[in-house]
Structures are given as C-alpha cells and as structure tokens.
Design an enzyme around this catalytic site. Structure first.
Site, PDB file in Angstrom:
ATOM      1  N   GLY A 355       0.815  -1.204   0.000  1.00  0.00           N
ATOM      2  CA  GLY A 355       0.000   0.000   0.000  1.00  0.00           C
ATOM      3  C   GLY A 355       0.852   1.258   0.000  1.00  0.00           C
ATOM      4  N   SER A 356       0.312   2.342   0.579  1.00  0.00           N
ATOM      5  CA  SER A 356       0.878   3.674   0.379  1.00  0.00           C
ATOM      6  C   SER A 356       2.215   3.929   1.059  1.00  0.00           C
ATOM      7  CB  SER A 356      -0.136   4.733   0.826  1.00  0.00           C
ATOM      8  OG  SER A 356      -1.286   4.682   0.003  1.00  0.00           O
ATOM      9  N   THR A 357       2.666   3.049   1.949  1.00  0.00           N
ATOM     10  CA  THR A 357       4.016   3.229   2.485  1.00  0.00           C
ATOM     11  C   THR A 357       5.067   3.031   1.388  1.00  0.00           C
ATOM     12  OG1 THR A 357       3.819   0.948   3.285  1.00  0.00           O
ATOM     13  CG2 THR A 357       3.558   2.705   4.912  1.00  0.00           C
ATOM     14  N   LYS A 359       4.965   4.656  -1.285  1.00  0.00           N
ATOM     15  CA  LYS A 359       5.091   5.971  -1.926  1.00  0.00           C
ATOM     16  C   LYS A 359       6.355   6.705  -1.497  1.00  0.00           C
ATOM     17  CE  LYS A 359       0.093   6.336  -2.473  1.00  0.00           C
ATOM     18  NZ  LYS A 359      -1.175   6.888  -1.941  1.00  0.00           N
TER      19      LYS A 359
END
Length: 767
Positions: A355-357, A359
């Site tokens: 997921g967004s980690t 990014k």
C-alpha cells in the site's frame, strides 16, 4: 566352527589308533612308531593353533565378536561427553534461549518398592483418586485417563503421555510440594535435556524453538526446529565428545581416573541485536493494539537506523516460547501444535502488497529522476490507466478530486498523484528504481526461508499500481532495508540481527558492522524525502497522519520532528480477488526519528482489523521510540563495544562454494558475519573472490560469480580490489579515479545495465 576344530584335532589320534591296530609290529617297534605319530600330531596341532592365533591377531575377532572391544570393556568404559548448545543472548547479555532440563512424571505401582525400614514408596490404590485430582490441577491431565493408567494390571510403573512430559522445574517442585502435603508417595520425575526460554513471549517467531532431535532421547541432543534456533543450528549446536573411564577389578568406573579421547566442542553463543528492554515493551504494546483492533495479523519492528540492527520485532499471532501456547488469532480447526508450528515468520517469510508506504520510494525515485516538482499542481480526479481507473481514497466524498501540489499529494497519500509521477518516469525507469531498492530480492540476512516477493508485471496497469503499493509483493524486512536508504543519506543497509558470535572456550568473537548494500538515491534526495514525510504528520489540511480530533500529529517524539508515511492496501484473498468491507485492508505506517538524521526506524502493519484508527499504530510507535531514546546511549555503547571490545577476533576458514546454490550460500556467509555479493543470474556459483582455505576476519566482502547474464551491480562502498576482481571475471576495461585506498563512490556504468566484455568502466574512489 567349534565342532569342526574338535574333529580336526581328534582326527590324528583316531588315525594313530587305527594304524596301531592294523600293524603286527613288536611292542618296541610299535612304541617307536607311535612316538613318531605323536610327534607329527603335536606339530600339526601346534600349526593349527598358530594359524588360529594369527587369524585372531589380524582380524581382532572371534565368532563375530570384536575382541579388543570386549577386552577394553573389562577395564574401561566409554561415555559420551555432551556438547552444550550455545546460548542466544540479547545485545546486553540477557539470556533469551539456553540449555536446561525439563521433566517427565511417573508413578510407581510395584508393591515391593519399599524403604529399608519397610516404609512403602509406591502409590497405594486408596490414593489413586487424590493423585488424579493433583495431576488435573497441576498438569491439566484428564482424571479418567490418569485413573486408567494407575489401574493398569501388572504394571510396575506408569507414565502419562504428552501432558506428563516437558514439565518445568517450577511445576515439578509445585507437584512435589503438593504431594508431600497430601501424604502421597510413589510420584517420581525423570530429567531430560531441554531448551529454556525464560522471557516467555519474546520475539518468539523470530528466535524460534529447539527441542530434542529424537523424541525423548537425550543422547541425540537438541536441534533447532524453526526461527534462529534452526537457521543458526550449525553455530549453536556444537559437537559431542567421547570420554574413557577406567574400571576397577569389580567393573566399577574409577571416578577421576579418566582419559578424554575427544573433548566436546560446545556450540558458540550468539548475541543478537535485540534489546530486552525494548522487546518486552513492544510485546506489551502490541498486545494492547491486538486487543483493541481485533486484527488477524500484526507485525511491528524497530531498527537502529545508522547500523541496520533489529532492536525489537514481534508479530501476532505468536506464542509463548516457555509454555508453547499460541497468542493471538488461531485456527480452531487445528490442534495447538498445528497452530504453533504452522505459523510463518511474518517479518520475512510472507509477501504482501504494502500500500501507500511504498510511496516513500516513489517520490524518492521521482526526485532523483528529476520528475518531481513539489509546487506543481494537479487535480486528483480519477485517472484512466488503460482499462483501469485509479482513484484516491477520498473519491466517494470528492468525486471531482482536489487541486493540490505534488508535495501535498504525497501528504494526502494521493494514488492519482503517484500514478502521474510513475507515468512521467516511465515503466523502465520506475522498474530500475525498484531494483535499486532491491525489491524482489530477499535480504539473505542469515535466517533462511525468506520470501522473494515479486516485482510488478510488465503491463502498464501493474506498473502504475505499484507506485502506490498495489500489484507488487514485498516482505517487511525488504521494506525496512529500503527505508534505511532514506534514513542514511542514500546509503542502504542490510538489516541484521547478529551483534556478535562468541566462542567462550577460545575467548574469541566475530562482531558485525553495518553492511552497505548500495546507494539507490543521493543524499540530497533522501533528505528531501524525509522533509516531505514530516508534512504527512503535520499538514493540517492534507496530512493523513494528522489527528484532526485531537489537533495534533499521531506520531510524536518529544520535540523531535517525525518523518512518517501511512498506508492502506487491499488484501488479496487466497482464492483470488480482494477482501471487501469497511476495514478489510492492511493498514501500515513507517516512522523515522528525528527527521534530519534518523536514529530509529519503526514500521508496523495491521491486517484485517475489526476496528480501525491510526492510533492502533501510533500508540505502539510513540512510547516505544521514547523508550529507545531513554536508553539510546546504552544502545550505542553495545554496538561500539561489540566491535571494539578488546576481544580477539575469531578467524574462519572459507569453504569452497563452487557448484553451490548462491541463495543458501549467502545465508551461510552472513551467519559467519561476512558480507557476500552475488554476481550474475546463474543457479550455481562458478567462482569466488576469496580462495577456499583462506582465513577471514569478520565483515569481509566476498564476491560470488554465477553463470548466466551479468547485470551491473551497485558497487557503492566496494574496495578497489573488489572492482578489479569483477573486471577480471567480466572482461570490462576499468579505470580508477580519485583516492587509491578509498571505497567506490561513483561508477560510469549504471546499476542493472547488462555488462559486456571490453566495456569501459570508470570508478571513482573516495572516503
């Protein structure tokens, strides 16, 4: 054989008697003839015995019996000297796993078993019900089962199956005390070699378990079953010795009169990088998080940023190593043992979509590549990518999106913003950065059984999705490895768990240093990423780690700035597709403190909780990091003392690894506190930079060449000698610039490019 020899010996005598009967000589002539025959017979018998004696001397056996062994047994007795399994310690010398004894319980029923004064030492039938009640209370044994065992006809002694074994010393004493109070006799215990875990629930899946190699047979010793106990078994287990005791004329061993033919070689002790103070606190904090969230899985790890040392790590489900009972969610269709031994180590054995980690790495690549303009604005409306629509997490309340800068988009965890950055970089460039950060490659830190994870497939949708952490498979330790690059000015470190290995008998040790495995981004880029991560927790309008209810950041550490990134990922079903529901996600966060030059990296994931708020992670991270700062000077001191403690460094003799599997070899060499690097894509090792038989100190870099295509490695921090070996193997034409004695700081052929013979390579060496 004996009958044959008897006939053989008597045959001449029979012949003499027969000859005497047949002849008609005078008595004097007959006596002379018999004397001649007896002389011949004596010579024959003597010859037979000489041949037999010679045969026994040469073969050392008679009728299949080894005579020297039988003779030796008359005046000596050979016994095994059992090697002590090495102890696993924390970084401060607190024992985590050590050799001990446990006990099996039995009850004597033989009525002839009495003392010299006639006092009964067996269990009487009248006491059976009391014994059954006691065993139920202390061991959880079913009373009916106990009574059945006690009433077995003809039995002189009975035992009580699995629950009657592996009893701790504390429980043994409690049973003995209760039996004495109730006047019960005939209850006894037999001691067995065991492994003790005094801290109970303490990084249990990471440390693992060791047990008897063969059931209850102590003679075969302990063996690691999983975790570090199994992966480090060769270091911990040692080697048994042999001792010969002399006997007296009565066959009794003479104590103190012994000759040790082969001394036992005890296993080496392993000092891990784990801090008991932080580990124990983390276990307590995660217990609370599990209780509040009702999650199916939780993983939390704290790393010392400047060295890559794992200071504390835990997961749920887990188990209490002292009692071997499962903690956290378990499958009710399985037995306790199946639940225990069926657990994966979620730190490195299980791949997931982060997921967004992820990014953090997306903007790192975009900044390094020059495609990230923090002040450029875009609208976060849903984005069409081939046959898929990419939307932000708040699309249901803002269907037309929000106009924001790319810096704000990172704080807001905008999937659309990260997708636009990936599309600007292009799939080839983005894939190159994923490989620079070593995704899809296990750390090979010495644990074995690591999941590789997987890079996104080549289609455009998977590549774009991977920019916000979907369509890519990672492990927790791979994410931590990548985060070390951001925390250390671009220098990426291999996470490690061995502080040192120590050989007590020889007074030597091998202490681990930080291991640099590349520099995927520059120091400027890494520092910029840390700055944008601060906004994730402090931006009142866009920060996903800002607590709007309490008007403060979720992640706090005194007056220090915290670099943080949160994540929410869909969770794939085993049967295909993704779970659906308001909390059917994997939630995560990474925090690095302080933002300007991090001392600590904390990363935690919470999978499929029943309830969700980001405080389930921040309430673990904040107090744990504060506690780490309270003992920071001690943590720094133990790292320094292990490296420069004045203890003689042990040298190891390097083996010949040609023909071996490169993956398992990397694990073996890291367990020996070396720094191996594989060159090439082949399945077997063909050359090694250090010759077999060479004695090496700790932390030496060893290059291993395999067959197949050779891609350019990241040579950052290599020595000049390492580069020259690579050039010799691949045929590249290398030129050096800068210092003669420094390490590699720059290379003209970029990482991941295919290396060709005769290609020009310029290497810059610096401090």
């Amino acid at each position: 054989m004996i009958k044959f020899l008897k006939n053989l010996v008597l045959f001449p005598f029979r012949k003499v008697a027969q000859n005497a009967a047949k002849t008609h000589l005078s008595p004097q002539a007959n006596r002379k003839r018999i004397a001649q025959d007896i002389l011949i017979l004596a010579l024959f018998v003597f010859t037979v015995f000489i041949v037999r004696f010679s045969w026994i001397v040469v073969t050392d056996s008679s009728n299949g019996v080894k005579l020297s062994t039988r003779a030796k047994a008359n005046y000596s007795e050979t016994t095994t000297i059992y090697a002590k399994r090495g102890t696993i310690y924390d970084r401060d010398g607190v024992a985590i796993a050590t050799d001990s004894s446990d006990y099996s319980i039995y009850v004597i029923l033989d009525k002839s078993y009495v003392s010299g004064s006639g006092k009964k030492l067996y269990a009487a039938a009248a006491d059976f019900s009391k014994i059954a009640k006691l065993f139920k209370e202390k061991l959880g044994l079913d009373e009916k089962y106990t009574m059945t065992q006690l009433k077995r006809k003809g039995a002189s002694q009975v035992e009580f199956g699995t629950k009657g074994k592996h009893i701790s010393y504390t429980d043994k004493e409690a049973i003995e005390k209760a039996a004495t109070a109730d006047g019960l006799v005939g209850i006894g215990f037999s001691s067995h070699l065991a492994r003790s875990y005094p801290n109970g629930n303490f990084a249990s899946n990471f440390i693992g378990l060791a047990g008897l190699k063969d059931g209850d047979d102590d003679t075969k010793g302990l063996v690691g079953q999983f975790g570090l106990e199994a992966s480090l078994n060769g270091i911990l287990s040692g080697k048994n010795g042999v001792e010969t005791l002399e006997k007296d004329k009565n066959g009794q061993a003479l104590q103190g009169v012994a000759k040790s033919e082969t001394p036992a070689k005890d296993g080496e002790d392993v000092y891990t990088t784990i801090s008991s103070t932080l580990q124990t606190y983390l276990e307590s904090l995660v217990d609370t998080s599990l209780k509040n969230s009702g999650a199916q899985e939780i993983v939390a790890t704290l790393v010392k940023a400047d060295t890559g040392e794992i200071l504390a790590t835990t997961q749920r489900p887990t188990f209490n190593a002292a009692t071997q009972t499962v903690i956290g969610p378990k499958d009710d269709s399985k037995t306790d043992k199946e639940n225990l031994y069926g657990q994966n180590n979620l730190l490195y054995q299980t791949a997931y979509e982060p997921g967004s980690t992820m990014k953090v790495f997306t903007i790192g690549a975009a900044i390094q590549n020059g495609t990230f303009n923090p002040n450029e604005r875009y609208t976060s409306a849903p984005l069409q990518v081939a046959d898929t629509v990419v939307s932000d997490w708040d699309v249901s309340t803002r269907p037309d999106g929000v106009n924001m800068t790319f810096a704000q988009g990172f704080s807001h965890s905008s999937n659309v913003g990260m997708s636009k950055l990936e599309m600007r970089m292009g799939n080839t460039v983005w894939d190159d950065y994923l490989k620079r950060f070593k995704f899809g490659v296990p750390t090979r830190m010495g644990v074995g059984g690591e999941s590789f994870g997987n890079l996104p497939s080549s289609n455009v949708v998977s590549q774009v999705n991977s920019a916000f952490g979907q369509g890519i498979g990672v492990t927790e330790v791979q994410m931590l490895r990548g985060y070390t690059a951001i925390a250390n000015g671009g220098e990426m470190l291999e996470p490690h768990f061995i502080l040192k290995t120590a050989n007590i008998d020889q007074g030597t040790q091998r202490a681990a240093k930080r291991e640099v495995v590349g520099k995927p981004v520059s120091e400027t880029t890494a520092n910029s990423v840390l700055k944008y991560m601060v906004n994730v927790g402090t931006d009142v309008d866009y920060g996903t780690a800002y607590d709007w209810t309490n008007n403060q950041p979720f992640f706090r550490s005194g007056n220090r700035q915290v670099s943080v990134k949160t994540g929410t990922a869909q969770v794939a079903k085993p049967t295909g597709g993704y779970y659906e529901g308001t909390t059917s996600y994997l939630y995560s966060a990474v925090a690095m403190v302080p933002a300007d030059k991090p001392d600590f990296i904390f990363y935690m994931t919470v999978k499929l909780p029943e309830h969700w708020t980001l405080s389930y992670i921040s309430d673990v991270a904040n107090p744990l990091i504060d506690r780490a700062y309270e003992i920071k000077s001690t943590l720094d001191a133990t790292s320094e003392a292990a490296e420069n403690g004045g203890v003689k460094e042990a040298k190891i003799t390097l083996k010949d690894y040609k023909g071996k599997n490169p993956g398992s070899t990397l694990d073996q060499l890291r367990q020996l506190v070396l720094q191996p690097v594989v060159i090439g894509s082949g399945a077997t090792i063909t050359k090694q930079s250090v010759a077999a038989g060479t004695k090496l100190g700790a932390n030496e870099r060893v290059l291993l060449l395999t067959g197949g295509k050779v891609d350019m490695p990241d040579m950052y921090d290599w020595s000049k000698e390492n580069v020259e070996t690579f050039a010799k193997w691949t045929g590249v034409d290398v030129t050096f610039e800068g210092s003669d004695t420094g390490k590699v700081t720059a290379q003209s052929i970029k990482m991941n490019q295919v290396v060709k013979k005769g290609q020009k390579l310029t290497i810059t060496l610096g401090s």
